[in-house]
Design an enzyme around this catalytic site. Structure first.
Site, mmCIF file in Angstrom:
data_model
loop_
_atom_site.group_PDB
_atom_site.id
_atom_site.type_symbol
_atom_site.label_atom_id
_atom_site.label_comp_id
_atom_site.label_asym_id
_atom_site.label_seq_id
_atom_site.Cartn_x
_atom_site.Cartn_y
_atom_site.Cartn_z
ATOM 1 N N PRO A 2 0.805 -1.331 0.015
ATOM 2 C CA PRO A 2 -0.067 -0.459 0.180
ATOM 3 C C PRO A 2 0.957 1.941 -0.494
ATOM 4 O O PRO A 2 1.967 1.455 0.552
ATOM 5 C CB PRO A 2 -0.722 -0.075 1.254
ATOM 6 C CG PRO A 2 -1.030 -0.982 1.362
ATOM 7 C CD PRO A 2 0.131 -2.112 0.863
ATOM 8 N N GLU A 3 0.386 2.269 -0.765
ATOM 9 C CA GLU A 3 0.909 3.419 -0.745
ATOM 10 C C GLU A 3 -0.380 4.277 -0.045
ATOM 11 O O GLU A 3 -1.197 3.773 -0.209
ATOM 12 C CB GLU A 3 1.076 3.529 -1.933
ATOM 13 C CG GLU A 3 2.422 2.723 -2.964
ATOM 14 C CD GLU A 3 2.823 3.439 -4.416
ATOM 15 O OE1 GLU A 3 2.292 4.936 -4.754
ATOM 16 O OE2 GLU A 3 2.924 1.736 -5.612
ATOM 17 N N LYS A 58 2.718 6.548 5.413
ATOM 18 C CA LYS A 58 1.988 4.732 4.560
ATOM 19 C C LYS A 58 2.056 4.248 6.004
ATOM 20 O O LYS A 58 1.661 3.046 5.976
ATOM 21 C CB LYS A 58 2.879 4.273 4.101
ATOM 22 C CG LYS A 58 3.099 4.633 2.464
ATOM 23 C CD LYS A 58 4.040 4.267 2.001
ATOM 24 C CE LYS A 58 4.595 5.179 0.092
ATOM 25 N NZ LYS A 58 6.116 4.336 -0.263
ATOM 26 N N HIS A 89 -1.283 -16.702 6.467
ATOM 27 C CA HIS A 89 -0.946 -16.166 6.052
ATOM 28 C C HIS A 89 -1.271 -14.694 7.783
ATOM 29 O O HIS A 89 -0.871 -13.655 7.744
ATOM 30 C CB HIS A 89 -1.055 -14.760 5.322
ATOM 31 C CG HIS A 89 -0.759 -15.254 4.294
ATOM 32 N ND1 HIS A 89 -1.260 -15.421 2.543
ATOM 33 C CD2 HIS A 89 0.454 -15.856 4.139
ATOM 34 C CE1 HIS A 89 -0.114 -16.435 2.039
ATOM 35 N NE2 HIS A 89 1.301 -16.614 2.663
ATOM 36 N N ARG A 258 14.641 0.279 -8.724
ATOM 37 C CA ARG A 258 13.170 -0.042 -8.827
ATOM 38 C C ARG A 258 12.762 0.106 -9.901
ATOM 39 O O ARG A 258 13.311 0.549 -11.096
ATOM 40 C CB ARG A 258 12.121 0.631 -7.673
ATOM 41 C CG ARG A 258 12.671 0.991 -6.584
ATOM 42 C CD ARG A 258 12.071 0.129 -5.068
ATOM 43 N NE ARG A 258 11.119 -0.348 -5.134
ATOM 44 C CZ ARG A 258 10.399 0.704 -4.712
ATOM 45 N NH1 ARG A 258 10.644 1.382 -3.997
ATOM 46 N NH2 ARG A 258 8.505 -0.372 -4.802
#
Length: 268
Positions: A2-3, A58, A89, A258
């Site tokens: 997530p951003e 974040k 998880h 990246r």
DNA sequence: AGGTCGACCTGGCAGC
DNA sequence: TGCTGCCAGGTCGACC
């Protein structure tokens, strides 16, 4: 994962359900995600009520009745799910006194949770730049940051001391909307180009929040649902596909380790 | 001082 | 089928 838009979506969801709930039991399935001893983590949560949920960068900040805060950094694959089904998880299960629950799931286990007396105990917050959707973030402030940097503008957008909350997806999309090459150096941007970046930072993030974020693989909101913004991404993860503006293929390059996706023809 | 890079983890996918 | 290699939304510390 997530951003800013994804974390903001989670925070808004949690804000509509969690306040007033009281932690009654905490089960630690995997202590790796904790940044303090499990016993201490449980002791500082148990019996506390949730007063408020906010976001900085974040990170999710859950404010407790004790005055302390539970800080959750979901990193790449963390999820906060209200009343969800546990699976392999699930790293933490929080039970509330009204019988409801909150799960912390995290496939890759990069996420970090901790209870702190004040948020300045978390190193992440020390160097965090302005919130892009707040009035602290100004065109002039951003230009000052650009002017004394010889780094590519893509790397600057990813630098959370420059501006908080932008990650790889939205950095690529913001530069596409601004018709600016990700390789352009910060200090070489003309005034109108800096203005375009400034406006598009806010525009793209707001639009993504409206669509509840982008789900590439793992991101889910607090109800376990995917975001819808990834369908509207112009360049991110679209190498080889036609540019929505000129139909020439989107390319993928590597910057600072990246992936960057952009259109060589439209972004100069 | 500022910037880049590997490490931290798990798992999905492509290619052989 | 099963192996290998590559890739993934982030952040930190070691290193140049």
């Amino acid at each position: 994962m997530p951003e800013l838009p994804e974390v903001e979506t989670i925070v808004r969801d949690l804000h509509s359900t969690l306040p007033q709930k009281v932690f009654s039991a905490i089960t630690i399935h995997d202590p790796l995600v904790l940044r303090q001893p499990g016993q201490e983590f449980v002791r500082r949560l148990k019996g506390r009520a949730i007063k408020d949920i906010t976001r900085r960068g974040k990170a999710v900040i859950i404010h407790l009745s004790s005055g302390e805060s539970l800080i959750v950094q979901v990193m790449m694959t963390g999820q906060l799910i209200v009343n969800g089904l546990s699976d392999r998880h699930t790293r933490l299960t929080f039970k509330f006194s009204d019988g409801t629950s909150l799960l912390y799931k995290d496939q890759r286990r990069f996420g970090q949770l901790r209870v702190v007396a004040g948020i300045d105990e978390v190193k992440y917050f020390h160097v965090l730049g302005p919130e892009p959707l707040s009035k602290d973030f100004t065109l002039e402030g951003m230009r000052r940051g650009l002017l004394h940097s010889g780094r590519p503008v893509k790397n600057l957008l990813l630098d959370h001391s420059f501006v908080a909350g932008i990650g790889n997806i939205y950095a690529c999309e913001i530069l596409f909307r601004s018709r600016l090459s990700p390789k352009r150096l910060g200090r070489r941007l003309r005034r109108n180009e800096a203005e375009a970046v400034f406006k598009n930072i806010r525009k793209v993030l707001k639009e993504a929040i409206r669509h509840r974020g982008s789900s590439m693989r793992n991101y889910r909101d607090a109800a376990g649902a995917k975001g819808r913004f990834n369908e509207r991404l112009s360049v991110y993860a679209r190498a080889g596909e036609p540019c929505p503006a000129c139909q020439k293929p989107i390319v993928r390059i590597i910057q600072a380790g990246r992936s960057t996706f952009y259109c060589r023809h439209c972004q100069k």
